[in-house]
Design an enzyme around this catalytic site. Structure first.
Site, mmCIF file in Angstrom:
data_model
loop_
_atom_site.group_PDB
_atom_site.id
_atom_site.type_symbol
_atom_site.label_atom_id
_atom_site.label_comp_id
_atom_site.label_asym_id
_atom_site.label_seq_id
_atom_site.Cartn_x
_atom_site.Cartn_y
_atom_site.Cartn_z
ATOM 1 N N HIS A 1 -24.811 8.106 -60.320
ATOM 2 C CA HIS A 1 -23.910 9.056 -60.015
ATOM 3 C C HIS A 1 -24.732 10.311 -60.321
ATOM 4 O O HIS A 1 -24.443 11.371 -59.513
ATOM 5 C CB HIS A 1 -22.672 9.013 -60.972
ATOM 6 N N SER B 1 -24.522 0.027 -61.483
ATOM 7 C CA SER B 1 -23.102 0.017 -60.755
ATOM 8 C C SER B 1 -22.252 -0.030 -61.916
ATOM 9 O O SER B 1 -22.626 -0.473 -62.973
ATOM 10 C CB SER B 1 -23.043 -1.189 -59.844
HETATM 11 P P1 AMP Z 1 -18.279 4.896 -57.257
HETATM 12 O O1 AMP Z 1 -18.075 5.581 -58.649
HETATM 13 O O2 AMP Z 1 -18.833 3.471 -57.572
HETATM 14 O O3 AMP Z 1 -17.184 4.992 -56.164
HETATM 15 O O4 AMP Z 1 -19.574 5.638 -56.797
HETATM 16 C C1 AMP Z 1 -19.694 7.090 -56.528
HETATM 17 C C2 AMP Z 1 -20.728 7.487 -55.544
HETATM 18 O O5 AMP Z 1 -22.115 7.167 -56.589
HETATM 19 C C3 AMP Z 1 -20.750 6.573 -54.363
HETATM 20 O O6 AMP Z 1 -21.275 7.626 -53.320
HETATM 21 C C4 AMP Z 1 -21.861 5.775 -54.795
HETATM 22 O O7 AMP Z 1 -22.468 5.515 -53.510
HETATM 23 C C5 AMP Z 1 -22.604 6.314 -55.586
HETATM 24 N N1 AMP Z 1 -23.535 5.428 -56.317
HETATM 25 C C6 AMP Z 1 -23.003 4.416 -57.120
HETATM 26 N N2 AMP Z 1 -24.206 3.504 -57.694
HETATM 27 C C7 AMP Z 1 -25.287 4.243 -57.225
HETATM 28 C C8 AMP Z 1 -26.762 4.040 -57.364
HETATM 29 N N3 AMP Z 1 -27.075 2.854 -58.110
HETATM 30 N N4 AMP Z 1 -27.559 4.764 -56.848
HETATM 31 C C9 AMP Z 1 -27.064 5.689 -56.038
HETATM 32 N N5 AMP Z 1 -25.836 6.126 -55.879
HETATM 33 C C10 AMP Z 1 -24.856 5.357 -56.407
#
Ligand code: AMP
Length: 279
Positions: A37, A185
């Site tokens: 993030h 993640s």
């Molecule tokens: P989320 O909080 O899981 O909905 O993710 C929010 C944003 O962060 C989304 O655009 C995801 O693709 C991005 N994101 C999550 N994990 C990663 C990662 N390991 N590397 C890059 N971007 C990420």
């Protein structure tokens, strides 16, 4: 450090938005932030006058048997991290603010939402496109930043912005990994130590596909079979899907023709993880 400005109401977000210097970079998240993030926030910071992040665990993108109720949360830590990155505003609405009682219009992402994640998680992308469209309308960013980690999500959002003529740009930034290769993640926190070790099998399978392809293997079926065989040797892993697909339509390929998206969803114990690489 000055605390970051937190906004919970749509009306207040809109009125603050009018005072933000252009261009405005926007990073939507579900919180429980990690370096993935933060790489998006830094990407936004580097090319924007103002940066808005959102934290919203969107109920409409979770299936009835998924982890909405137990999704990890640490708002205090998230806000401290966003303050360190000099984010201007954090939009953190409640579910009732985003979905009032008579809410009823949803965005349908079409064919690209039917495969891969969409096939395993019915209704997931309808929730994603709907909430992201709402967030875009509220924040009105110049550019929004998404992670390659959720490759299909990035494809779906880009297509929504293009097809619905939204006046903004979608930027995709690379997947951030742990030192051993596991894609970061928020859900990695669910893994116990044995599962954490087993989770490495996702990246190992992707690397295997990449190596075979670099060595000259063009048969997508062969890459899928080799990845499946490798993952099946891990007792804690069970495969949701393994895909070698065209990067925009997400059509499965017979012959690998770059750029090709190699993606997979694997359950490690009860935790469902996804990852991908582009050949
Ligand atoms: P989320 O909080 O899981 O909905 O993710 C929010 C944003 O962060 C989304 O655009 C995801 O693709 C991005 N994101 C999550 N994990 C990663 C990662 N390991 N590397 C890059 N971007 C990420």
């Amino acid at each position: 450090m000055t605390p970051v400005k937190v906004v919970e109401k749509i009306a207040e977000m809109r009125s603050l938005r009018r005072g933000l210097g252009e261009p405005v970079g926007f990073v939507p998240t579900m919180g429980y932030l990690h370096e993935g993030h933060l790489s998006l926030v830094r990407g936004a910071r580097a090319e924007s006058r103002s940066v808005v992040a959102s934290i919203f665990v969107n109920p409409t993108q979770f299936g009835p048997r998924e982890d909405f109720a137990s999704y990890p949360c640490d708002t205090e830590r998230d806000l401290a991290l966003l303050a360190e990155e000099a984010v201007d505003v954090v939009f953190m609405p409640s579910a009732a603010e985003m979905y009032p009682e008579r809410f009823g219009v949803y965005v349908d992402g079409g064919k690209v939402t039917e495969r891969l994640e969409g096939a395993c998680r019915p209704g997931h992308f309808r929730g994603v496109t709907t909430v992201v469209a709402k967030l875009f309308n509220i924040v009105r960013p110049t550019r929004a930043y998404f992670g390659q980690k959720d490759a299909q999500q990035a494809v779906v959002i880009k297509k929504m912005v293009a097809d619905l003529n939204m006046d903004m740009e979608v930027v995709t930034l690379p997947t951030v990994r742990e030192p051993d290769g596991l894609a970061m993640s928020s859900r990695n926190t669910y893994l116990n130590p044995a599962e954490r070790r087993a989770a490495l099998v996702l990246y190992q399978a992707l690397r295997l596909a990449q190596r075979l392809w670099l060595e000259g293997e063009k048969d997508a079926g062969c890459l899928r079979r080799e990845m499946i065989a490798l993952i099946q040797r891990e007792p804690l892993a069970s495969i949701d899907y393994i895909s070698v697909a065209e990067t925009e339509t997400l059509d499965e390929l017979d012959k690998v023709k770059p750029p090709a998206l190699v993606s997979l969803a694997v359950r490690i114990g009860r935790t469902r993880l996804i990852d991908n690489i582009v050949l």
